[in-house]
Design a protein around this motif. Structure first.
Motif, short mmCIF file in Angstrom:
data_model
loop_
_atom_site.label_atom_id
_atom_site.label_comp_id
_atom_site.label_asym_id
_atom_site.label_seq_id
_atom_site.Cartn_x
_atom_site.Cartn_y
_atom_site.Cartn_z
N TRP A 25 42.16 47.88 43.54
CA TRP A 25 42.45 46.49 43.90
C TRP A 25 43.84 46.34 44.51
O TRP A 25 44.02 45.60 45.47
CB TRP A 25 42.33 45.60 42.68
N VAL A 31 43.85 41.80 48.95
CA VAL A 31 44.35 41.39 47.64
C VAL A 31 45.87 41.32 47.67
O VAL A 31 46.47 40.35 47.19
CB VAL A 31 43.87 42.37 46.54
N TYR A 35 48.91 38.98 46.10
CA TYR A 35 49.42 39.48 44.81
C TYR A 35 50.20 40.76 45.08
O TYR A 35 49.64 41.74 45.56
CB TYR A 35 48.25 39.77 43.86
N GLY A 73 38.50 41.70 38.33
CA GLY A 73 39.89 41.28 38.52
C GLY A 73 40.74 41.47 37.29
O GLY A 73 40.29 42.01 36.27
N PHE A 103 44.42 37.71 39.45
CA PHE A 103 43.84 37.89 40.77
C PHE A 103 42.42 38.41 40.62
O PHE A 103 42.11 39.11 39.66
CB PHE A 103 44.67 38.82 41.66
N GLY A 105 40.15 40.96 42.18
CA GLY A 105 40.34 42.15 43.01
C GLY A 105 39.15 42.53 43.85
O GLY A 105 39.28 43.24 44.85
N THR A 107 37.01 41.34 46.45
CA THR A 107 37.11 40.23 47.40
C THR A 107 35.78 39.57 47.73
O THR A 107 35.75 38.41 48.16
CB THR A 107 37.82 40.67 48.69
N TRP A 110 35.45 36.23 46.07
CA TRP A 110 36.31 35.11 46.45
C TRP A 110 35.45 33.97 46.99
O TRP A 110 34.36 34.18 47.50
CB TRP A 110 37.30 35.54 47.53
#
Length: 193
Positions: A25, A31, A35, A73, A103, A105, A107, A110
């Motif tokens: 990640w 990411v 972050y 994440g 976060f 991680g 994606t 998302w």
């Protein structure tokens, strides 16, 4: 150890076997944009140094976020220390204040509402299990997507922290945002029903 398990999302303690996930990640530019920074990819040595220290860091709890039992994440929470109380302006506050960072991680997860769900469930956990009276975060001011998620879940901007965090070669402004248990008590009561 499982901290909480909802229908979809759960939070469990970080384990040594998770180090490879953190490397994956935290070497992903998508990411890292949000972050740590794209100029700070993590290899195994850096992950071990930053996420698996030899000594306890004053109550820091490191966790893996799971979606239907798949690790997606990272999240950490901690009681705010004296230095941060001063920076944030809480020196005189008598309640319990926790900070948190997180976060997703993976994606592909998302923009699916999981961030909002994670924030809601973690806030409830910190209030109910850790007796937090306030929860604070300090996202970078330019990160409008994250700020929308936090504000949608009861966090309020309290203070602009100018040049607060080093990110991709410069100090960036951050917002101190706060979730106040008292201010959100009616919403908490509805959620418990």
């Amino acid at each position: 150890m499982i901290l909480f398990q909802g229908q979809e999302l759960g939070l469990r303690s970080l384990e040594p076997a998770d180090a490879g996930l953190l490397v994956q990640w935290l070497s992903d530019p998508g990411v890292l944009e949000f972050y740590e920074g794209r100029d700070r990819p993590h290899d195994m040595d850096k992950v071990l140094e930053n996420f698996y220290p030899d000594e306890d860091e004053h109550g820091l709890t490191r966790c893996i976020i799971e979606y239907h039992s798949q690790a997606i994440g990272y999240l950490q929470f901690y009681p705010i220390d004296e230095e941060e109380l001063g920076i944030y302006g809480y020196q005189e506050y008598a309640g319990r204040i926790y900070g948190m960072d997180q976060f997703i991680g993976e994606t592909e997860y998302w923009n699916r509402g999981l961030g909002s769900q994670l924030i809601r469930e973690t806030v409830a956990y910190l209030i109910e299990q850790k007796n937090a009276s306030k929860i604070v975060m300090d996202p970078q001011a330019w990160n409008a997507r994250a700020l929308r998620v936090y504000e949608k879940n009861g966090f309020v901007k309290k203070k602009l922290l100018e040049k607060h965090e080093w990110h991709e070669g410069e100090y960036r402004d951050c917002w101190l945002i706060e979730y106040d248990r008292k201010a959100n008590s009616a919403e908490l009561a509805i959620r418990k029903k």
